[in-house]
Design a protein around this motif. Structure first.
Motif, PDB file in Angstrom:
ATOM      1  N   GLY A  79      36.562  43.665  43.620  1.00 32.79           N
ATOM      2  CA  GLY A  79      37.713  43.222  43.960  1.00 32.79           C
ATOM      3  C   GLY A  79      38.691  44.222  44.379  1.00 32.79           C
ATOM      4  O   GLY A  79      38.361  44.976  45.471  1.00 32.79           O
ATOM      5  N   LEU A 119      38.699  38.874  52.822  1.00 32.16           N
ATOM      6  CA  LEU A 119      39.504  38.482  51.244  1.00 32.16           C
ATOM      7  C   LEU A 119      40.358  37.718  51.753  1.00 32.16           C
ATOM      8  O   LEU A 119      40.958  37.600  53.027  1.00 32.16           O
ATOM      9  CB  LEU A 119      39.353  39.311  50.215  1.00 32.16           C
ATOM     10  CG  LEU A 119      37.895  39.845  49.636  1.00 32.16           C
ATOM     11  CD1 LEU A 119      38.974  41.376  49.305  1.00 32.16           C
ATOM     12  CD2 LEU A 119      37.404  39.063  49.132  1.00 32.16           C
ATOM     13  N   HIS A 134      44.985  41.608  43.886  1.00 35.53           N
ATOM     14  CA  HIS A 134      44.475  42.690  43.467  1.00 35.53           C
ATOM     15  C   HIS A 134      45.485  44.134  43.326  1.00 35.53           C
ATOM     16  O   HIS A 134      45.468  45.226  42.368  1.00 35.53           O
ATOM     17  CB  HIS A 134      42.865  43.237  44.510  1.00 35.53           C
ATOM     18  CG  HIS A 134      42.473  42.096  44.057  1.00 35.53           C
ATOM     19  ND1 HIS A 134      41.663  41.979  43.070  1.00 35.53           N
ATOM     20  CD2 HIS A 134      41.419  41.746  45.078  1.00 35.53           C
ATOM     21  CE1 HIS A 134      40.882  41.037  42.730  1.00 35.53           C
ATOM     22  NE2 HIS A 134      39.728  40.687  44.366  1.00 35.53           N
TER      23      HIS A 134
END
Length: 327
Positions: free
Chosen positions: A261, A284, A292
Motif C-alpha cells: 500500500g 483505495l 500511508h
C-alpha cells in the motif's frame, strides 16, 4: 542578507518562465568546483570524471567567485522556454567586447588574485580574444558534459515549468513565488530572496524571468543587472531523482521494504496530489491512503504543503530516489 525585487503594475504582465541550456552548461562547470553541490549529482560526476579531467576550466572558474559578481554577458537571460544552445552561444559570441571587458573586470575583482593573474590580465588586454576563448570553452563544456544528457535535463525543467504554470493559474504570481523555493518571500509587491548578498532592484516594467535549473541547487540566484531582464533562477523540482536509473524488478523490492500500500502511494506521486486524489487514483479508501501518507511523511519520504484549502503531498529527494528505483 536578502535581495529585494520590487514589482510595479506593468511587471505583473511581463513575468515569464524560461529554461536555458547555456545556463545549465555554465552551472555544471560551477558545480564541479563546489563540493556542497555534488550530493544529487554523484552518478553524473562519476560518469564524466575522465571527460572533466580533459577540460581546462581554470579560466572559467576565475569568473565564478564564491560571493560576488559573475559576468552577465557570459550567460544572458534566455529569450524563452525553447531557446537552443546554438542560439544562446551565438549571443555570447556577439557580445560587445568593451562591455564584456567591464563586466569581466568586475567579476575578476571578486575572486582574490584573479584580476592580477596572467589569464585575467590577458583577457582584459584583448577583450575580443576573451569573448572568443570563453565562448569556445563553454561550447566544449556543452558538448562534453551537457548535450549527451540534455533530453533528460530538458524534460525535468519542462515538467517544473508546467507544474508552476498550473500553480500560477490557480493562485496568481503572489501565491506561486513563495512556493517556488523556501528562500523566497512575497509581501506587498516585493519579492524577497534569501540569497546571501544584498541586492535591490525595481523591475521598472521589465517583469521577471522565472528559470528552473538542475545544477543551481541548493542556491537561488536573483540577478542580472541592467540592461538584462531581471531573472530568478531556482532549483528545479525532482532534481533528487534525476540521475536514478530504473531498477527493473525493484517494484517488488520496494513493496517488501514499505508494504504494497505505501509503495503504491509513493509510486503514484509523480505529481503532488491530495489524499482524495490519490484515493481515487489507487481505488483505495481515503482513510487508508491518509495512514500511508502519514507513515511515508514520518519516514522522510514525503512532505506536505498547504495550497489554499488543499494539502498536497510530494516526494522528498529520498522518496524520489526510492520511487525511481521501483519503476
Amino acid at each position: 542578507m536578502p535581495s529585494y525585487l520590487r514589482f510595479g503594475e506593468e511587471d505583473f504582465l511581463r513575468c515569464r518562465f524560461a529554461l536555458s541550456p547555456l545556463w545549465e552548461t555554465q552551472e555544471a562547470a560551477r558545480t564541479l568546483k563546489r563540493p556542497e553541490r555534488h550530493g544529487y549529482h554523484l552518478p553524473w560526476l562519476r560518469r564524466h570524471r575522465a571527460a572533466v579531467e580533459a577540460l581546462d576550466l581554470s579560466g572559467l572558474w576565475l569568473l565564478m567567485p564564491r560571493r560576488g559578481h559573475s559576468p552577465d554577458w557570459l550567460c544572458p537571460p534566455p529569450l524563452g522556454p525553447t531557446a537552443s544552445f546554438e542560439e544562446e552561444i551565438a549571443a555570447v559570441r556577439a557580445a560587445d567586447p568593451l562591455a564584456a571587458r567591464e563586466d569581466t573586470a568586475r567579476s575578476l575583482a571578486d575572486t582574490p588574485g584573479a584580476l592580477d593573474s596572467p589569464q585575467g590580465r590577458a583577457w582584459l588586454a584583448d577583450p575580443h580574444r576573451m569573448v572568443r576563448e570563453l565562448a569556445d570553452l563553454l561550447e566544449r563544456v556543452w558538448h562534453t558534459l551537457i548535450a549527451p544528457d540534455w533530453p533528460r535535463l530538458r524534460a525535468l525543467l519542462e515538467a517544473d515549468i508546467a507544474f508552476h504554470s498550473r500553480r500560477l493559474a490557480e493562485v496568481g504570481l503572489g501565491g506561486v513565488l513563495p512556493e517556488i523555493n523556501r528562500r523566497c518571500g512575497w509581501d506587498a509587491g516585493t519579492l524577497t530572496v534569501a540569497s546571501g548578498g544584498r541586492h535591490e532592484r525595481h523591475l521598472g516594467g521589465q517583469g521577471l524571468v522565472l528559470m528552473p535549473s538542475v545544477f543551481v541547487w541548493p542556491d537561488v540566484v536573483s540577478g542580472f543587472d541592467p540592461p538584462w531582464q531581471p531573472t530568478l533562477v531556482y532549483p528545479a523540482r525532482g532534481v533528487g531523482g534525476l540521475w536514478t536509473e530504473a531498477a527493473g524488478p525493484g517494484a517488488d523490492a520496494l513493496a517488501r521494504l514499505l508494504g504494497r500500500g505505501r509503495a503504491a502511494v509513493l509510486a503514484a506521486l509523480d505529481d503532488p496530489a491530495t489524499t482524495t486524489a490519490l484515493a481515487h487514483r489507487l481505488d483505495l479508501a481515503p482513510s487508508s491512503v491518509s495512514a500511508h501518507l502519514t507513515a511515508l511523511r514520518d519516514a522522510g519520504l514525503l512532505v506536505a504543503r498547504r495550497y489554499g484549502h488543499q494539502v498536497l503531498y510530494e516526494r522528498t529527494p529520498l522518496g524520489m530516489a526510492l520511487a525511481s528505483g521501483g519503476d
